[in-house]
Scaffold this motif. Sequence first.
Motif, PDB file in Angstrom:
ATOM      1  N   THR A  99       0.827  -1.204   0.000  1.00 28.64           N
ATOM      2  CA  THR A  99       0.000   0.000   0.000  1.00 28.64           C
ATOM      3  C   THR A  99       0.863   1.258   0.000  1.00 28.64           C
ATOM      4  O   THR A  99       2.063   1.208   0.299  1.00 28.64           O
ATOM      5  CB  THR A  99      -0.917   0.031   1.232  1.00 28.64           C
ATOM      6  OG1 THR A  99      -0.095   0.067   2.397  1.00 28.64           O
ATOM      7  CG2 THR A  99      -1.827  -1.172   1.276  1.00 28.64           C
ATOM      8  N   ILE A 100       0.239   2.360  -0.316  1.00 24.56           N
ATOM      9  CA  ILE A 100       0.874   3.673  -0.219  1.00 24.56           C
ATOM     10  C   ILE A 100       0.057   4.454   0.807  1.00 24.56           C
ATOM     11  O   ILE A 100      -1.025   4.945   0.492  1.00 24.56           O
ATOM     12  CB  ILE A 100       0.890   4.411  -1.572  1.00 24.56           C
ATOM     13  CG1 ILE A 100       1.590   3.568  -2.634  1.00 24.56           C
ATOM     14  CG2 ILE A 100       1.575   5.777  -1.418  1.00 24.56           C
ATOM     15  CD1 ILE A 100       1.411   4.079  -4.050  1.00 24.56           C
ATOM     16  N   PRO A 101       0.543   4.550   2.042  1.00 23.30           N
ATOM     17  CA  PRO A 101      -0.213   5.252   3.070  1.00 23.30           C
ATOM     18  C   PRO A 101      -0.449   6.720   2.701  1.00 23.30           C
ATOM     19  O   PRO A 101       0.298   7.306   1.902  1.00 23.30           O
ATOM     20  CB  PRO A 101       0.685   5.149   4.302  1.00 23.30           C
ATOM     21  CG  PRO A 101       1.597   4.003   4.038  1.00 23.30           C
ATOM     22  CD  PRO A 101       1.789   3.986   2.555  1.00 23.30           C
ATOM     23  N   ASP A 102      -1.459   7.309   3.301  1.00 26.73           N
ATOM     24  CA  ASP A 102      -1.773   8.725   3.045  1.00 26.73           C
ATOM     25  C   ASP A 102      -0.619   9.648   3.402  1.00 26.73           C
ATOM     26  O   ASP A 102      -0.533  10.752   2.890  1.00 26.73           O
ATOM     27  CB  ASP A 102      -3.011   9.147   3.830  1.00 26.73           C
ATOM     28  CG  ASP A 102      -4.286   8.524   3.278  1.00 26.73           C
ATOM     29  OD1 ASP A 102      -4.284   8.080   2.108  1.00 26.73           O
ATOM     30  OD2 ASP A 102      -5.289   8.477   4.027  1.00 26.73           O
ATOM     31  N   THR A 103       0.249   9.190   4.278  1.00 26.41           N
ATOM     32  CA  THR A 103       1.392  10.011   4.704  1.00 26.41           C
ATOM     33  C   THR A 103       2.612   9.843   3.802  1.00 26.41           C
ATOM     34  O   THR A 103       3.658  10.412   4.073  1.00 26.41           O
ATOM     35  CB  THR A 103       1.796   9.648   6.143  1.00 26.41           C
ATOM     36  OG1 THR A 103       2.098   8.247   6.189  1.00 26.41           O
ATOM     37  CG2 THR A 103       0.694   9.994   7.129  1.00 26.41           C
TER      38      THR A 103
END
Length: 80
Positions: free
Chosen positions: A49-53
């Motif tokens: 995943t690519i976290p929002d941060t």
Amino acid sequence: MTLRFIAKDPNTNGDNCPTVWVDEKTNDFIIQGWKADEATERECLETGTIPDTEAVVRLSARMVAAIREACDAADGAALR
């Protein structure tokens, strides 16, 4: 935070270009690059995943020397 400027893309016109810094307190790299396009992000998502941060950015291969210099700066600071 104390950022040590390393370099901008050598082929830039000076505006909004890929740039590399080293945080002199943490030895982290700070990278400014082009936002990855949707196809690149999709491919990156195949491995996690690519976290929002976080963000996926693209840097030109012209930035290799700047990244090496940043590595040397961070490595040298870590030895102190």
